[in-house]
Write a protein that holds these residues in place. Structure first.
Motif, PDB file in Angstrom:
ATOM      1  N   MET A   1     -45.784 -18.321 119.573  1.00 57.30           N
ATOM      2  CA  MET A   1     -44.485 -18.859 119.993  1.00 57.30           C
ATOM      3  C   MET A   1     -44.227 -20.233 119.384  1.00 57.30           C
ATOM      4  N   GLU A   2     -45.268 -21.092 119.406  1.00 55.72           N
ATOM      5  CA  GLU A   2     -45.115 -22.438 118.854  1.00 55.72           C
ATOM      6  C   GLU A   2     -44.824 -22.396 117.362  1.00 55.72           C
ATOM      7  N   GLU A   3     -45.495 -21.437 116.658  1.00 62.35           N
ATOM      8  CA  GLU A   3     -45.250 -21.317 115.222  1.00 62.35           C
ATOM      9  C   GLU A   3     -43.795 -20.939 114.954  1.00 62.35           C
ATOM     10  N   LYS A   4     -43.254 -20.020 115.763  1.00 58.87           N
ATOM     11  CA  LYS A   4     -41.870 -19.585 115.584  1.00 58.87           C
ATOM     12  C   LYS A   4     -40.893 -20.724 115.854  1.00 58.87           C
ATOM     13  N   LEU A   5     -41.178 -21.518 116.892  1.00 55.50           N
ATOM     14  CA  LEU A   5     -40.308 -22.639 117.221  1.00 55.50           C
ATOM     15  C   LEU A   5     -40.299 -23.678 116.102  1.00 55.50           C
ATOM     16  N   ASN A   6     -41.459 -23.933 115.526  1.00 57.71           N
ATOM     17  CA  ASN A   6     -41.530 -24.900 114.437  1.00 57.71           C
ATOM     18  C   ASN A   6     -40.810 -24.402 113.193  1.00 57.71           C
ATOM     19  N   THR A   7     -40.878 -23.088 112.956  1.00 55.67           N
ATOM     20  CA  THR A   7     -40.151 -22.505 111.827  1.00 55.67           C
ATOM     21  C   THR A   7     -38.648 -22.625 112.049  1.00 55.67           C
ATOM     22  N   LEU A   8     -38.217 -22.394 113.301  1.00 56.20           N
ATOM     23  CA  LEU A   8     -36.797 -22.527 113.629  1.00 56.20           C
ATOM     24  C   LEU A   8     -36.333 -23.967 113.487  1.00 56.20           C
ATOM     25  N   ARG A   9     -37.162 -24.901 113.940  1.00 60.05           N
ATOM     26  CA  ARG A   9     -36.810 -26.317 113.811  1.00 60.05           C
ATOM     27  C   ARG A   9     -36.660 -26.703 112.340  1.00 60.05           C
ATOM     28  N   ALA A  10     -37.577 -26.203 111.504  1.00 59.70           N
ATOM     29  CA  ALA A  10     -37.490 -26.477 110.065  1.00 59.70           C
ATOM     30  C   ALA A  10     -36.197 -25.908 109.498  1.00 59.70           C
ATOM     31  N   GLY A  11     -35.818 -24.730 110.001  1.00 54.97           N
ATOM     32  CA  GLY A  11     -34.581 -24.110 109.542  1.00 54.97           C
ATOM     33  C   GLY A  11     -33.353 -24.902 109.930  1.00 54.97           C
ATOM     34  N   VAL A  12     -33.312 -25.375 111.160  1.00 56.15           N
ATOM     35  CA  VAL A  12     -32.168 -26.168 111.629  1.00 56.15           C
ATOM     36  C   VAL A  12     -32.064 -27.467 110.851  1.00 56.15           C
ATOM     37  N   LEU A  13     -33.202 -28.123 110.640  1.00 59.42           N
ATOM     38  CA  LEU A  13     -33.215 -29.376 109.874  1.00 59.42           C
ATOM     39  C   LEU A  13     -32.743 -29.137 108.445  1.00 59.42           C
ATOM     40  N   GLY A  57     -40.739 -29.907 100.269  1.00 57.08           N
ATOM     41  CA  GLY A  57     -41.140 -30.964 101.199  1.00 57.08           C
ATOM     42  C   GLY A  57     -41.723 -30.410 102.483  1.00 57.08           C
ATOM     43  N   GLU A  58     -41.096 -29.363 103.001  1.00 59.43           N
ATOM     44  CA  GLU A  58     -41.577 -28.733 104.234  1.00 59.43           C
ATOM     45  C   GLU A  58     -42.938 -28.077 104.004  1.00 59.43           C
ATOM     46  N   TYR A  59     -43.094 -27.447 102.838  1.00 60.52           N
ATOM     47  CA  TYR A  59     -44.380 -26.805 102.523  1.00 60.52           C
ATOM     48  C   TYR A  59     -45.503 -27.843 102.483  1.00 60.52           C
ATOM     49  N   ALA A  60     -45.240 -28.953 101.795  1.00 58.83           N
ATOM     50  CA  ALA A  60     -46.250 -30.005 101.686  1.00 58.83           C
ATOM     51  C   ALA A  60     -46.586 -30.598 103.049  1.00 58.83           C
ATOM     52  N   SER A  61     -45.558 -30.832 103.861  1.00 57.80           N
ATOM     53  CA  SER A  61     -45.750 -31.438 105.177  1.00 57.80           C
ATOM     54  C   SER A  61     -46.563 -30.534 106.102  1.00 57.80           C
ATOM     55  N   VAL A  62     -46.175 -29.265 106.164  1.00 49.83           N
ATOM     56  CA  VAL A  62     -46.859 -28.329 107.058  1.00 49.83           C
ATOM     57  C   VAL A  62     -48.270 -28.027 106.557  1.00 49.83           C
ATOM     58  N   SER A  63     -48.455 -27.976 105.238  1.00 46.36           N
ATOM     59  CA  SER A  63     -49.796 -27.757 104.684  1.00 46.36           C
ATOM     60  C   SER A  63     -50.735 -28.892 105.085  1.00 46.36           C
ATOM     61  N   THR A  64     -50.226 -30.123 105.015  1.00 44.37           N
ATOM     62  CA  THR A  64     -51.022 -31.285 105.408  1.00 44.37           C
ATOM     63  C   THR A  64     -51.383 -31.220 106.884  1.00 44.37           C
ATOM     64  N   PRO A 136     -47.250 -22.787 106.317  1.00 42.11           N
ATOM     65  CA  PRO A 136     -46.386 -23.579 105.426  1.00 42.11           C
ATOM     66  C   PRO A 136     -45.364 -22.738 104.674  1.00 42.11           C
ATOM     67  N   TRP A 137     -45.707 -21.490 104.376  1.00 42.41           N
ATOM     68  CA  TRP A 137     -44.767 -20.622 103.652  1.00 42.41           C
ATOM     69  C   TRP A 137     -43.581 -20.248 104.534  1.00 42.41           C
ATOM     70  N   ASP A 138     -43.849 -19.978 105.812  1.00 38.08           N
ATOM     71  CA  ASP A 138     -42.752 -19.673 106.743  1.00 38.08           C
ATOM     72  C   ASP A 138     -41.795 -20.855 106.844  1.00 38.08           C
ATOM     73  N   ALA A 139     -42.358 -22.044 106.985  1.00 38.02           N
ATOM     74  CA  ALA A 139     -41.530 -23.255 107.103  1.00 38.02           C
ATOM     75  C   ALA A 139     -40.746 -23.503 105.823  1.00 38.02           C
ATOM     76  N   ALA A 140     -41.389 -23.266 104.662  1.00 35.44           N
ATOM     77  CA  ALA A 140     -40.734 -23.504 103.376  1.00 35.44           C
ATOM     78  C   ALA A 140     -39.554 -22.557 103.170  1.00 35.44           C
ATOM     79  N   PHE A 141     -39.776 -21.269 103.423  1.00 36.90           N
ATOM     80  CA  PHE A 141     -38.696 -20.293 103.231  1.00 36.90           C
ATOM     81  C   PHE A 141     -37.574 -20.494 104.249  1.00 36.90           C
ATOM     82  N   SER A 142     -37.952 -20.904 105.463  1.00 31.76           N
ATOM     83  CA  SER A 142     -36.949 -21.179 106.482  1.00 31.76           C
ATOM     84  C   SER A 142     -36.048 -22.326 106.037  1.00 31.76           C
TER      85      SER A 142
END
Length: 218
Positions: A1-13, A57-64, A136-142
């Motif tokens: 659930m937390e992973e999905k919420l973070n992906t959604l937040r990345a998408g909104v941003l 940027g999102e990929y690098a951030s989430v990977s870190t 990081p890939w989910d966040a990047a594509f989002s």
């Protein structure tokens, strides 16, 4: 659930950045020239640049963040073997700080470290759910698709609306999409919906005014 919420937040941003950066370029160029092809190319170029920039940027951030979480888990795994008493005390202190009595906290800590030692300490000390790392890939594509989608609205409004109504169309598109991202972000963050929506609309309109002035100036 937390992973999905973070992906959604990345998408909104990403969507919000797409709206503001693309409309900024569109308005600046449109204020300086009436050539629709020039305006379209400038807006499209910025849309693509923004989308890929947000994604990388999102990929690098989430990977870190993921690497940091894995490092913390490895460290706690080592401490459980070399300093079990310290780990037990850390979990006990956690529940004491939550208002539980010392005796009960000690019993809870002992029971948890007996059943799920590593999962317990990483949750208590770092708020990490063992095995649930951000992707990081989910966040990047989002971010990629949402930034592109967000920028697409003002781009279409500027290039497809009749000449006499293009500015009204752009303002309406920015107000609508900014309100939508404000609404979604407030819902995800359990914030004040009205405040978030109004704030985003005002920021969008200020962006238009500033870039229109820049375009007219140059």
């Amino acid at each position: 659930m937390e992973e999905k919420l973070n992906t959604l937040r990345a998408g909104v941003l990403g969507s919000n950045d797409g709206i503001l950066t693309v409309v900024g370029v569109l308005v600046s160029v449109a204020a300086a020239t009436t050539d629709r092809f020039t305006i379209f190319i400038a807006g499209l170029s910025d849309l693509l640049a923004c989308a890929f920039s947000m994604a990388s940027g999102e990929y690098a951030s989430v990977s870190t963040q993921k690497d940091t979480e894995k490092s913390a888990v490895a460290q706690e795994e080592k401490l459980l073997k070399t300093d079990f008493a310290g780990e037990l005390q850390a979990v006990t202190d956690y529940y004491v700080n939550k208002g539980v009595s010392k005796e009960t906290s000690a019993a809870i800590a002992a029971d948890l470290l007996k059943k799920k030692p590593l999962a317990t300490v990483v949750r208590v000390k770092y708020d990490i759910e063992l095995g649930h790392y951000l992707n990081p890939w989910d966040a990047a594509f989002s971010s990629l698709f949402s930034a592109a989608a967000g920028g697409l609205f003002p781009l279409m409004a500027m290039t497809l609306a009749p000449e006499a109504f293009k500015w009204y169309a752009v303002i309406l598109a920015v107000a609508f999409t900014s309100a939508l991202t404000g609404y979604i972000s407030s819902k995800l963050g359990n914030g004040l919906v009205k405040v978030a929506v109004i704030r985003n609309i005002i920021i969008g309109l200020i962006t238009i005014i500033i870039h229109y002035g820049v375009g007219k100036l140059f």
